[in-house]
Write an enzyme that holds these catalytic residues in place. Structure first.
Site, PDB file in Angstrom:
ATOM      1  N   ASP A  15       0.775  -1.301  -0.035  1.00  0.00           N
ATOM      2  CA  ASP A  15       0.020  -0.045   0.020  1.00  0.00           C
ATOM      3  C   ASP A  15       0.747   1.260   0.034  1.00  0.00           C
ATOM      4  O   ASP A  15       0.613   2.286  -0.792  1.00  0.00           O
ATOM      5  CB  ASP A  15      -0.840  -0.109   0.985  1.00  0.00           C
ATOM      6  CG  ASP A  15      -1.741  -1.187   1.169  1.00  0.00           C
ATOM      7  OD1 ASP A  15      -2.585  -1.616   0.181  1.00  0.00           O
ATOM      8  OD2 ASP A  15      -2.474  -1.523   2.028  1.00  0.00           O
ATOM      9  N   ARG A  95       0.144   2.389  16.523  1.00  0.00           N
ATOM     10  CA  ARG A  95      -0.104   3.322  15.560  1.00  0.00           C
ATOM     11  C   ARG A  95      -0.013   4.663  15.882  1.00  0.00           C
ATOM     12  O   ARG A  95       0.521   5.746  15.228  1.00  0.00           O
ATOM     13  CB  ARG A  95      -1.578   3.203  15.001  1.00  0.00           C
ATOM     14  CG  ARG A  95      -1.610   1.743  14.193  1.00  0.00           C
ATOM     15  CD  ARG A  95      -0.805   2.115  12.868  1.00  0.00           C
ATOM     16  NE  ARG A  95      -0.822   0.874  11.863  1.00  0.00           N
ATOM     17  CZ  ARG A  95      -0.100   0.025  11.803  1.00  0.00           C
ATOM     18  NH1 ARG A  95       1.207  -0.047  12.499  1.00  0.00           N
ATOM     19  NH2 ARG A  95      -0.256  -1.087  10.640  1.00  0.00           N
ATOM     20  N   ASP A 124      -6.938   1.584  11.034  1.00  0.00           N
ATOM     21  CA  ASP A 124      -5.680   2.305  11.105  1.00  0.00           C
ATOM     22  C   ASP A 124      -6.068   3.589  10.408  1.00  0.00           C
ATOM     23  O   ASP A 124      -5.237   4.644  10.943  1.00  0.00           O
ATOM     24  CB  ASP A 124      -4.577   1.636  10.249  1.00  0.00           C
ATOM     25  CG  ASP A 124      -3.903   0.408  11.242  1.00  0.00           C
ATOM     26  OD1 ASP A 124      -4.144   0.361  12.276  1.00  0.00           O
ATOM     27  OD2 ASP A 124      -3.176  -0.382  10.648  1.00  0.00           O
ATOM     28  N   SER A 173      -1.207 -10.265   4.351  1.00  0.00           N
ATOM     29  CA  SER A 173      -0.565  -8.817   4.902  1.00  0.00           C
ATOM     30  C   SER A 173      -0.377  -9.045   6.109  1.00  0.00           C
ATOM     31  O   SER A 173      -1.103  -9.432   7.213  1.00  0.00           O
ATOM     32  CB  SER A 173      -1.921  -7.765   4.779  1.00  0.00           C
ATOM     33  OG  SER A 173      -1.128  -6.703   5.285  1.00  0.00           O
TER      34      SER A 173
END
Length: 395
Positions: A15, A95, A124, A173
């Site tokens: 990504d 995060r 996220d 992923s």
């Protein structure tokens, strides 16, 4: 019309790698700055992100915050028995820290916007957006704004000579930090699909784990682990060593249906050996040193803390207040917990503390320190209102 600089949260994965040419071609930014933040992912991933950022972007930063992640995010989570729907949070904890470091670079570089590679379906995007907006920045999110699919991204990367490790034949992923490893995508999106053993990296299958229980001893001070098997260690070193010990005993796997913030249900697979052991040991030690009222109220506080942490709302005033309460309770959470690890299971074998609210004399059946006759008066009033009501119903 020039759009100036944009700072991109960069992992080196599919990504974020695809974002670089998109930010140039589709959005028209003049300068793209990538930032990779090391929160304990494999060293090879950090090197890959650094090399790709330097190759594809106009400028690149790699920032090491592993120790900060442990001290300021993982340790508070241990104190709060941090878990969401039954599993120890990892990605959610990392995060906000990653985002805060990216805001610092954006300010340093005078960037006009901050970009990320999150989709419009996951958690996220919200965790990053909250921190970026709190820092005063508008956000560019190509994946959700262009409604891109993973297959489209793979083709786009190939067309633009962007090296990516994910392909149609390897669709999983993985997000990893020193506390947790999550695996999603590919056939795992089918809740009925049985995960293949090859997706796991930190844990052996419980059936292949040793046939003898392994015992570990963990020392806590003020609610955080400071020693493993009698050896004082930094937080990061302790977690890494315990990850290895617990993982080789098959401890720390979760395969679950998780409720994302948006309301979507998703199939998630996690590995978190050290987290599983430390949270079990910490929770047990709290039962030895905290009062019944403290434990009951802290259970409510821990649940709310975990919800806010999962959402990434670390600047919510309530989050600060909950941390203040939790820190107060942890002043007495000092002691040692012995844990047995066996074929995927974690069992507390014993615990001790200088702050224990436990008296072997008072509780012993062989002690006369407490006169048992004193309990008779207490018993006469115990459940009085319920007894009165029951008697009224008889008439």
């Amino acid at each position: 019309m020039k759009k100036g600089k944009v700072v991109l949260a960069f992992s080196g994965g599919l990504d974020t790698s695809v974002c670089i040419p998109l930010l140039r071609e589709h959005y028209g930014f003049d300068e793209i700055i990538t930032v990779a933040v090391d929160v304990g992912q494999p060293e090879a991933e950090v090197v890959r992100a650094t090399e790709k950022g330097r190759m594809l972007a106009d400028n690149h930063y790699t920032i090491d915050v592993k120790e900060k992640f442990v001290d300021e995010y993982i340790f508070p989570s241990i104190k709060a028995n941090g878990s969401y729907e039954g599993y120890p949070m990892g990605t959610a904890l990392a995060r906000p820290l990653i985002a805060e470091e990216i805001v610092k670079i954006a300010k340093k570089e005078g960037a006009s916007k901050i970009a990320h590679g999150c989709t419009g379906k996951g958690n996220d995007q919200l965790r990053f957006d909250f921190i970026f907006r709190s820092g005063g920045y508008d956000i560019v999110a190509p994946m959700r704004e262009m409604n891109l699919t993973r297959e489209w991204e793979i083709c786009y990367a190939q067309e633009h000579n962007v090296p990516v490790s994910v392909g149609k034949e390897n669709p999983y992923s993985v997000d990893e930090n020193c506390w947790s490893r999550s695996i999603e995508g590919g056939r795992l999106e089918d809740p009925s699909f049985h995960p293949p053993e090859e997706i796991y990296a930190w844990t052996v299958s419980p059936k292949d784990a040793p046939d003898v229980m392994e015992e570990v001893r963990i020392r806590f001070e003020k609610g955080v682990p400071v020693a493993l098997n009698g050896k004082n260690l930094s937080g990061l070193a302790l977690i890494r060593e315990l990850n290895q010990i617990a993982g080789q005993n098959g401890v720390g796997r979760n395969d679950m249906i998780e409720d994302r913030i948006l309301g979507l249900k998703a199939r998630e697979v996690y590995e978190h050996p050290a987290a599983t052991v430390l949270l079990a040991a910490h929770r047990d030690l709290e039962h030895l040193v905290l009062t019944r009222s403290e434990l009951a109220f802290k259970q409510i506080v821990d649940a709310k803390w975990s919800e806010l942490a999962y959402m990434g709302l670390v600047h919510e005033p309530l989050f600060y207040a909950l941390n203040a309460f939790i820190d107060t309770t942890q002043e007495r959470v000092n002691g040692t917990v012995d844990v047995g690890l066996y074929k995927g299971s974690v069992k507390v074998l014993g615990r001790s503390s200088e702050n224990a609210l436990y008296s072997d004399d008072l509780v012993s059946f062989d002690s006369t320190t407490i006169d048992q006759n004193h309990a008779v008066g207490f018993s006469n009033y115990f459940g009085l209102q319920a007894r009165l009501l029951k008697n009224l119903k008889k008439h």
